[in-house]
Design a protein around this motif. Structure first.
Motif, PDB file in Angstrom:
ATOM      1  N   GLN A  84       0.829  -1.202   0.000  1.00 26.28           N
ATOM      2  CA  GLN A  84       0.000   0.000   0.000  1.00 26.28           C
ATOM      3  C   GLN A  84       0.865   1.254   0.000  1.00 26.28           C
ATOM      4  O   GLN A  84       2.022   1.240   0.436  1.00 26.28           O
ATOM      5  CB  GLN A  84      -0.912   0.004   1.238  1.00 26.28           C
ATOM      6  N   ALA A  85       0.296   2.356  -0.499  1.00 24.42           N
ATOM      7  CA  ALA A  85       1.002   3.630  -0.518  1.00 24.42           C
ATOM      8  C   ALA A  85       1.456   4.012   0.887  1.00 24.42           C
ATOM      9  O   ALA A  85       0.698   3.894   1.847  1.00 24.42           O
ATOM     10  CB  ALA A  85       0.105   4.726  -1.094  1.00 24.42           C
ATOM     11  N   GLY A  86       2.703   4.440   1.002  1.00 25.11           N
ATOM     12  CA  GLY A  86       3.271   4.820   2.292  1.00 25.11           C
ATOM     13  C   GLY A  86       4.017   3.700   2.986  1.00 25.11           C
ATOM     14  O   GLY A  86       4.806   3.950   3.904  1.00 25.11           O
ATOM     15  N   GLU A  87       3.827   2.465   2.530  1.00 24.26           N
ATOM     16  CA  GLU A  87       4.481   1.305   3.141  1.00 24.26           C
ATOM     17  C   GLU A  87       5.964   1.269   2.736  1.00 24.26           C
ATOM     18  O   GLU A  87       6.328   1.593   1.617  1.00 24.26           O
ATOM     19  CB  GLU A  87       3.775   0.032   2.685  1.00 24.26           C
ATOM     20  N   THR A  88       6.824   0.876   3.666  1.00 27.84           N
ATOM     21  CA  THR A  88       8.247   0.723   3.373  1.00 27.84           C
ATOM     22  C   THR A  88       8.522  -0.701   2.902  1.00 27.84           C
ATOM     23  O   THR A  88       8.140  -1.663   3.573  1.00 27.84           O
ATOM     24  CB  THR A  88       9.103   1.031   4.609  1.00 27.84           C
ATOM     25  N   VAL A  89       9.169  -0.821   1.745  1.00 29.84           N
ATOM     26  CA  VAL A  89       9.446  -2.139   1.168  1.00 29.84           C
ATOM     27  C   VAL A  89      10.904  -2.199   0.711  1.00 29.84           C
ATOM     28  O   VAL A  89      11.566  -1.168   0.546  1.00 29.84           O
ATOM     29  CB  VAL A  89       8.525  -2.437  -0.041  1.00 29.84           C
ATOM     30  N   THR A  90      11.387  -3.423   0.512  1.00 31.37           N
ATOM     31  CA  THR A  90      12.748  -3.644   0.021  1.00 31.37           C
ATOM     32  C   THR A  90      12.681  -4.363  -1.319  1.00 31.37           C
ATOM     33  O   THR A  90      12.107  -5.457  -1.414  1.00 31.37           O
ATOM     34  CB  THR A  90      13.572  -4.466   1.023  1.00 31.37           C
TER      35      THR A  90
END
Length: 353
Positions: free
Chosen positions: A334-340
């Motif tokens: 989702q928008a705003g989520e931190t991902v790698t």
């Protein structure tokens, strides 16, 4: 020895040079696509091969014979146009037979050749129809048969599929490629559609502002673009700005994250900004994905595209897109989520301007 040779071809209209020192060797039986945006010079090159335009400079030869002084009807070239260009008052049979009649072939020869060509395009049952009684795809098949009927040395196709709907375009381009391979005819295909060029060509010429930015196989053009223009025009590509940290160690920095490239940056100085390219399909969020490099960022958006979900993330001011397969059991980020994002360092390419 190449079959179709363009040597230092130039074309100017008044003070405007639209084709600049163009060079290419095309082999007999090769299918070459000229790909580029409107105004890049691709159709002008095609028209010079056909003889409809005279080069301002350079030479053009077919099978070792200079064509520069020959008129279009002396070059034995078949051409298919975007707008079909069929004679509305002639049947399918007579349209295909037209070039043969002009060449003075006998009626038995004409009838046999027309029957062969209509069988090739699978429209022999429509020989007595007129163009207005046919679909766009059928009309373009007839135009192709007419061009091939005279047994040309070279077949030229000027955006022949652009007026058709998407589904017909796909089936007809596959049919054109099949016929071209069956006949072994040298073919030059002009298009602005990258998918068309990638799917049916032996080689692609990516044109930009009157010159060839890159010539190569579809695999080479897509996976190793030579310039920023090719990288941005062919396929969906992430262009990422990075700073060189240690040229000898190939160490760079994207935002506040440092990674090591496989490609050498020894030609650049520490602190210099370079452009990198990464295909959306090269990255994955999975912990088990084959990777040796990772970038962490914040999700900007996720767009559902059917079989894939295209997600955009911000990494140090660079918006990077990546594709993940649509799976009912996996919720997209989702928008705003931190991902790698994980990928192979070899997939991150330096792009020259």
């Amino acid at each position: 020895m190449s079959f179709l040779t363009l040597n230092n071809i130039q074309k100017s209209f008044g003070p405007v040079q639209v084709v600049k020192n163009f060079n290419m060797n095309i082999e007999k039986g090769e299918f070459v696509s000229f790909l580029g945006p409107s105004g890049c010079g691709k159709t002008t090159v095609l028209r010079m091969i056909a003889g409809f335009e005279t080069p301002t400079g350079g030479t053009l030869s077919i099978n070792g014979k200079d064509q520069s002084s020959l008129k279009p009807n002396q070059r034995n070239i078949g051409m298919v146009f975007q707008a079909y260009a069929l004679f509305p008052n002639m049947t399918v049979h007579d349209n295909v037979a037209f070039g043969l009649k002009v060449a003075g072939a006998s009626k038995p020869e004409i009838d046999a050749r027309v029957k062969e060509m209509l069988g090739l395009i699978k429209l022999d049952h429509l020989a007595d129809r007129f163009p207005y009684q046919m679909s766009g795809g059928q009309q373009q098949r007839v135009a192709l048969a007419r061009a091939l009927a005279v047994k040309p040395q070279v077949l030229l196709l000027d955006e022949p599929l652009s007026a058709l709907d998407a589904k017909i375009r796909v089936s007809l381009r596959e049919e054109i490629r099949q016929i071209q391979q069956q006949l072994g005819i040298t073919t030059v295909f002009v298009t602005h559609d990258q998918e068309e060029a990638l799917s049916i060509s032996d080689r692609i010429v990516v044109m930009n502002a009157g010159k060839a930015d890159q010539i190569g196989s579809p695999f080479e053009i897509y996976n190793t673009p030579a310039t920023r223009f090719v990288a941005s025009f062919v396929g969906t590509l992430n262009l990422i700005e990075a700073k060189v940290v240690d040229p000898d160690a190939n160490l760079i920095q994207i935002g506040d994250q440092q990674i090591t490239l496989k490609q050498s940056v020894a030609a650049h100085k520490a602190g210099e900004t370079i452009s990198l390219a990464l295909r959306p399909e090269a990255g994955s969020l999975s912990d088990t994905a084959r990777s040796d490099t990772a970038l962490t960022g914040q999700v900007v958006s996720a767009h559902f595209l059917g079989s894939v979900i295209r997600t955009r993330m911000n990494v140090g001011g660079n918006v990077i897109s990546f594709d993940m397969f649509n799976s009912p059991g996996v919720t997209p980020p989702q928008a705003g989520e931190t991902v790698t994002l994980r990928f192979m360092a070899a997939d991150l390419l330096i792009i020259r301007d």
